[in-house]
Scaffold this motif. Structure first.
Motif, PDB file in Angstrom:
ATOM      1  N   ASP A  61      -0.798  -5.992  -6.746  1.00  0.00           N
ATOM      2  CA  ASP A  61       0.381  -6.560  -7.238  1.00  0.00           C
ATOM      3  C   ASP A  61       0.442  -6.383  -8.476  1.00  0.00           C
ATOM      4  OD1 ASP A  61       1.309  -7.239  -4.660  1.00  0.00           O
ATOM      5  OD2 ASP A  61       0.731  -9.334  -4.739  1.00  0.00           O
ATOM      6  N   ASP A  62      -0.641  -6.955  -9.451  1.00  0.00           N
ATOM      7  CA  ASP A  62      -0.603  -6.877 -10.811  1.00  0.00           C
ATOM      8  C   ASP A  62      -0.386  -5.470 -11.471  1.00  0.00           C
ATOM      9  OD1 ASP A  62      -2.910  -6.105 -10.058  1.00  0.00           O
ATOM     10  OD2 ASP A  62      -3.796  -6.954 -11.677  1.00  0.00           O
ATOM     11  N   ILE A  63      -0.675  -4.782 -10.864  1.00  0.00           N
ATOM     12  CA  ILE A  63      -0.673  -3.104 -11.155  1.00  0.00           C
ATOM     13  C   ILE A  63       0.884  -2.642 -11.078  1.00  0.00           C
ATOM     14  CG2 ILE A  63      -1.367  -0.513 -10.793  1.00  0.00           C
ATOM     15  CD1 ILE A  63      -3.811  -1.372 -10.063  1.00  0.00           C
ATOM     16  N   THR A  89       5.396  -7.321  -0.780  1.00  0.00           N
ATOM     17  CA  THR A  89       4.919  -8.437  -0.489  1.00  0.00           C
ATOM     18  C   THR A  89       5.552  -9.719  -0.851  1.00  0.00           C
ATOM     19  OG1 THR A  89       3.596  -8.736  -2.651  1.00  0.00           O
ATOM     20  CG2 THR A  89       2.610  -7.353  -0.959  1.00  0.00           C
ATOM     21  N   LEU A  90       5.455 -10.700  -0.179  1.00  0.00           N
ATOM     22  CA  LEU A  90       5.998 -12.019  -0.512  1.00  0.00           C
ATOM     23  C   LEU A  90       5.724 -12.423  -2.065  1.00  0.00           C
ATOM     24  CD1 LEU A  90       7.863 -13.610   0.850  1.00  0.00           C
ATOM     25  CD2 LEU A  90       5.877 -15.207   1.620  1.00  0.00           C
ATOM     26  N   GLU A  91       4.448 -12.222  -2.650  1.00  0.00           N
ATOM     27  CA  GLU A  91       4.163 -12.511  -3.780  1.00  0.00           C
ATOM     28  C   GLU A  91       4.940 -11.668  -4.909  1.00  0.00           C
ATOM     29  OE1 GLU A  91       2.713 -14.454  -6.384  1.00  0.00           O
ATOM     30  OE2 GLU A  91       2.434 -14.908  -4.375  1.00  0.00           O
ATOM     31  N   GLN A  92       4.906 -10.165  -4.433  1.00  0.00           N
ATOM     32  CA  GLN A  92       6.032  -9.175  -5.313  1.00  0.00           C
ATOM     33  C   GLN A  92       7.352  -9.817  -5.450  1.00  0.00           C
ATOM     34  OE1 GLN A  92       5.455  -5.166  -4.089  1.00  0.00           O
ATOM     35  NE2 GLN A  92       3.395  -5.274  -4.554  1.00  0.00           N
ATOM     36  N   HIS A 142       0.726  -1.029   9.595  1.00  0.00           N
ATOM     37  CA  HIS A 142       0.179  -2.048   9.749  1.00  0.00           C
ATOM     38  C   HIS A 142       0.384  -2.997   8.455  1.00  0.00           C
ATOM     39  CE1 HIS A 142      -3.002  -4.870  11.084  1.00  0.00           C
ATOM     40  NE2 HIS A 142      -3.391  -4.953   9.688  1.00  0.00           N
ATOM     41  N   VAL A 143       0.406  -2.204   7.492  1.00  0.00           N
ATOM     42  CA  VAL A 143       0.775  -3.056   6.085  1.00  0.00           C
ATOM     43  C   VAL A 143       2.229  -3.781   6.104  1.00  0.00           C
ATOM     44  CG1 VAL A 143       0.956  -2.711   3.738  1.00  0.00           C
ATOM     45  CG2 VAL A 143      -1.232  -1.764   4.806  1.00  0.00           C
ATOM     46  N   TYR A 144       3.068  -2.668   6.773  1.00  0.00           N
ATOM     47  CA  TYR A 144       4.511  -3.172   6.793  1.00  0.00           C
ATOM     48  C   TYR A 144       4.653  -4.402   7.541  1.00  0.00           C
ATOM     49  CZ  TYR A 144       9.574  -2.697   6.928  1.00  0.00           C
ATOM     50  OH  TYR A 144      10.796  -3.415   6.669  1.00  0.00           O
ATOM     51  N   GLU A 149       7.122  -7.065   5.975  1.00  0.00           N
ATOM     52  CA  GLU A 149       8.025  -7.738   7.124  1.00  0.00           C
ATOM     53  C   GLU A 149       8.335  -9.412   6.561  1.00  0.00           C
ATOM     54  OE1 GLU A 149       8.640  -5.195  11.172  1.00  0.00           O
ATOM     55  OE2 GLU A 149       7.520  -6.866  11.292  1.00  0.00           O
ATOM     56  N   PRO A 150       7.376 -10.110   6.184  1.00  0.00           N
ATOM     57  CA  PRO A 150       7.782 -11.414   5.877  1.00  0.00           C
ATOM     58  C   PRO A 150       8.702 -11.395   4.898  1.00  0.00           C
ATOM     59  CG  PRO A 150       5.125 -11.257   5.989  1.00  0.00           C
ATOM     60  CD  PRO A 150       5.818  -9.794   6.139  1.00  0.00           C
ATOM     61  N   LEU A 151       9.025 -10.396   4.173  1.00  0.00           N
ATOM     62  CA  LEU A 151       9.785 -10.341   3.051  1.00  0.00           C
ATOM     63  C   LEU A 151      11.261 -10.669   3.761  1.00  0.00           C
ATOM     64  CD1 LEU A 151       9.611  -7.430   0.755  1.00  0.00           C
ATOM     65  CD2 LEU A 151       8.858  -9.652   0.399  1.00  0.00           C
ATOM     66  N   LEU A 152      11.655 -10.065   4.845  1.00  0.00           N
ATOM     67  CA  LEU A 152      12.812 -10.142   5.586  1.00  0.00           C
ATOM     68  C   LEU A 152      13.241 -11.621   5.778  1.00  0.00           C
ATOM     69  CD1 LEU A 152      12.247  -7.398   8.015  1.00  0.00           C
ATOM     70  CD2 LEU A 152      13.335  -7.283   5.811  1.00  0.00           C
TER      71      LEU A 152
END
Ligand code: AMP
Length: 188
Positions: A61-63, A89-92, A142-144, A149-152
């Motif tokens: 994420d930081d990059i 990601t949710l964090e992003q 898999h990553v998606y 998906e939690p972003l949705l």
């Protein structure tokens, strides 16, 4: 306006979001393109990102945040932008919210492209990009599912999501997007 485009690998995000950004006259910001350019230039960011991209894993994420933060500061983003492939990601998503709230320009809408998985696989095989090997493709799916998906739900709770049927031809999908954009009064 500040837009985000979300969708699984192979959904046609790149093609459609490039078209939409020119239709709406706002810059198209793809973190995938930015990262690939950094790899090409062999910059420090590129060197750190290379292996993640090749494996179909998310770059830390930081990059990614560093790239996005710098890009949003550029003059052409003043009146809006379309983010393609970010946040992932949710964090992003949360960091983006903070960044945009500091700028006083919250997100206008998140467009989600939906396509069933068999069709996605076929499209990726047809595309044949460097990071489209069978193993990498599986990783990206898999990553998606697990990280993106939690972003949705996150954006759904904020009532920011508009889902668009991404199956069908390029022109058909473009038409669906055009209708969605009209419904949301996003046209200039
Ligand atoms: P894309 O062009 O959007 O399919 O992205 C290609 C690859 O770049 C992904 O598989 C990730 O390795 C990396 N990438 C792109 N955007 C992001 C992001 N927002 N966060 C983490 N990694 C990313």
């Amino acid at each position: 306006m500040q837009l985000v485009f979300v969708g699984p690998p192979g959904a046609g995000k790149g093609t459609q979001s490039k078209w939409l950004s020119s239709f709406l006259a706002i810059p198209h910001l793809s973190t995938g393109d930015m990262l690939r350019a950094a790899v090409e230039q062999k910059s420090d960011i590129g060197k750190s990102a290379q292996d993640f991209i090749q494996d179909g894993k998310l770059v830390p994420d930081d990059i990614v945040m560093e790239l996005v933060d710098a890009r949003l500061d550029e003059e052409d983003c003043k009146n809006g932008f379309l983010l393609d492939g970010f946040p992932r990601t949710l964090e992003q998503a949360k960091m983006l919210d903070q960044l945009l709230s500091r700028r006083g320009t919250p997100l206008s809408l998140v467009l989600e492209l939906t396509v069933d998985e068999n069709q996605l696989l076929q499209r990726l095989v047809d595309r044949g990009r460097g990071d489209d090997s069978p193993e990498t493709i599986q990783n990206r799916f898999h990553v998606y599912r697990n990280q993106t998906e939690p972003l949705l739900q996150y954006y759904g709770e904020k009532d920011l999501i508009k889902s668009i049927d991404g199956s069908g031809s390029r022109e058909e999908v473009r038409e669906h997007i055009r209708v969605a954009v009209r419904q949301e009064n996003l046209e200039a």
